[in-house]
Design an enzyme around this catalytic site. Sequence first.
Site, PDB file in Angstrom:
ATOM      1  CG  HIS A 303      -1.863   1.155   1.247  1.00 51.22           C
ATOM      2  ND1 HIS A 303      -2.841   1.342   0.297  1.00 51.22           N
ATOM      3  CD2 HIS A 303      -1.955   2.211   2.101  1.00 51.22           C
ATOM      4  CE1 HIS A 303      -3.511   2.453   0.569  1.00 51.22           C
ATOM      5  NE2 HIS A 303      -3.001   3.005   1.653  1.00 51.22           N
ATOM      6  CD  GLU A 314       1.996  -1.650   3.221  1.00 51.78           C
ATOM      7  OE1 GLU A 314       1.578  -2.519   2.417  1.00 51.78           O
ATOM      8  OE2 GLU A 314       2.087  -0.443   2.912  1.00 51.78           O
ATOM      9  CE  LYS A 337      -1.174   3.638  -2.921  1.00 49.48           C
ATOM     10  NZ  LYS A 337      -1.047   2.169  -2.769  1.00 49.48           N
ATOM     11  CG  HIS A 342      -3.090   6.900  -2.566  1.00 48.13           C
ATOM     12  ND1 HIS A 342      -3.809   5.819  -3.040  1.00 48.13           N
ATOM     13  CD2 HIS A 342      -3.307   6.915  -1.217  1.00 48.13           C
ATOM     14  CE1 HIS A 342      -4.418   5.220  -2.043  1.00 48.13           C
ATOM     15  NE2 HIS A 342      -4.140   5.867  -0.928  1.00 48.13           N
ATOM     16  CG  PHE A 401      -8.440   8.123   5.669  1.00 48.92           C
ATOM     17  CD1 PHE A 401      -7.098   7.830   5.848  1.00 48.92           C
ATOM     18  CD2 PHE A 401      -8.772   9.378   5.171  1.00 48.92           C
ATOM     19  CE1 PHE A 401      -6.114   8.757   5.543  1.00 48.92           C
ATOM     20  CE2 PHE A 401      -7.795  10.319   4.868  1.00 48.92           C
ATOM     21  CZ  PHE A 401      -6.462  10.012   5.045  1.00 48.92           C
TER      22      PHE A 401
END
Length: 415
Positions: A303, A314, A337, A342, A401
Amino acid sequence: MERVVITGVGLVTPNGIGNEETWSNVLAAKSGVGPIALFDATGYTTRFAAEVKGFKPEAFIGKKTKIREMGRYAQLAFAASDLCVKDAEIQFTDEDREKCGTIIGVGIGGLEWLYNYSVMLREKGPEKVSPYFIPNVIANLAAGQVAMHLGLRGTSYCTTSACSSSAHAAGEAFEWIRRGRSPIMLVGGAEAAVTGLGIGGFGAMFALSRRNDEPHRASRPWDKERDGFVCGEGAASLLMESLPHALARGAKIYGEVKGYGATCDAFHITKPSPDGEGAKRAMTDALADAKLSPSDIDYLNAHATSTPAGDVEEARAIEAVFGEHARSGKLWVSSTKGVMGHLLGGAGAAELAMCLLAMRDGKVPPTANLENQDPEVHLDCVPLAARDRKLSHVMSNSFGFGGTNVTLVMSRFEG
């Protein structure tokens, strides 16, 4: 339980319109980030983003009246799905259309129209609000417009879970097929939040990079000098089929979906749980679902958004799950990314596509701009340049989120 394979990919991203343009630019670490062109960003603390350049909706959507019905996020999803179906070389039968579902994850929806019509309401009154306003804004209209375009009459809905939205969409489509509810599903994600409200809102949270003097170097996952993520837009669509359905029509197969894990941190609206506890459970659950061991995974598309806290948490979670396999460098981990920015709700589907293309070509995409790796990250993060490797099993992480976490595992199709 049915085996589930992916037979089509469609990409509309900051790195290109189409699969091969996107993929070649990602492999070359060619950034899709630049100064914002979609609105006047003068006065904003962040004045750059990862936009889809040169996108013309009329190239995919024939009627101007149809274009007016769609927010930009839905237009991008429409284009990606059109490309996906062409890539899959499928001619839908009547039975296919009756059963094929459409699940497209969208985190925010038509943010640009929400702002525009709010201003219009205040300045000119309710009689000036367009009848297209609601269809432009609501998130499920990406799936709805695609389903209408292709005549797909199976289930149609939107998963909305922030930056995990399209990873959830893929996981739910996987469940529909493997449980025998449908032999074929069109799945994906889309987002178009590069708007004044989007950039202003994320900027107010101090979530965005402010490297305005060199935007192409702003997204730098795991780098010591990272200062926030780069907001991107785009869409990705994938065609999933049961293995018998794919074999019956002689489809090419990119890979097999093997595992799906989904958890919640239940900790904070934006911060990950300490030591990535929720992420660890998502990865562990996906591995168990796939009936694979941590040492089986060759590549993990993380991610890793380029935020100070998120990247480290992470990395800690990955190290905890994979242990010596990760610490020894046998597991390669990267974040696309770095060049793509993103894509928010569209990120999960786009990054699953990156994993599929990596398996197809035996090439692991690099983490761009990773020049000085954070000493708290003890992983091989494939810095700066792509590498060659035959990949048998790959993993993709998507977190959002609200503490939402999704992990998906895919494998090379071996018959």
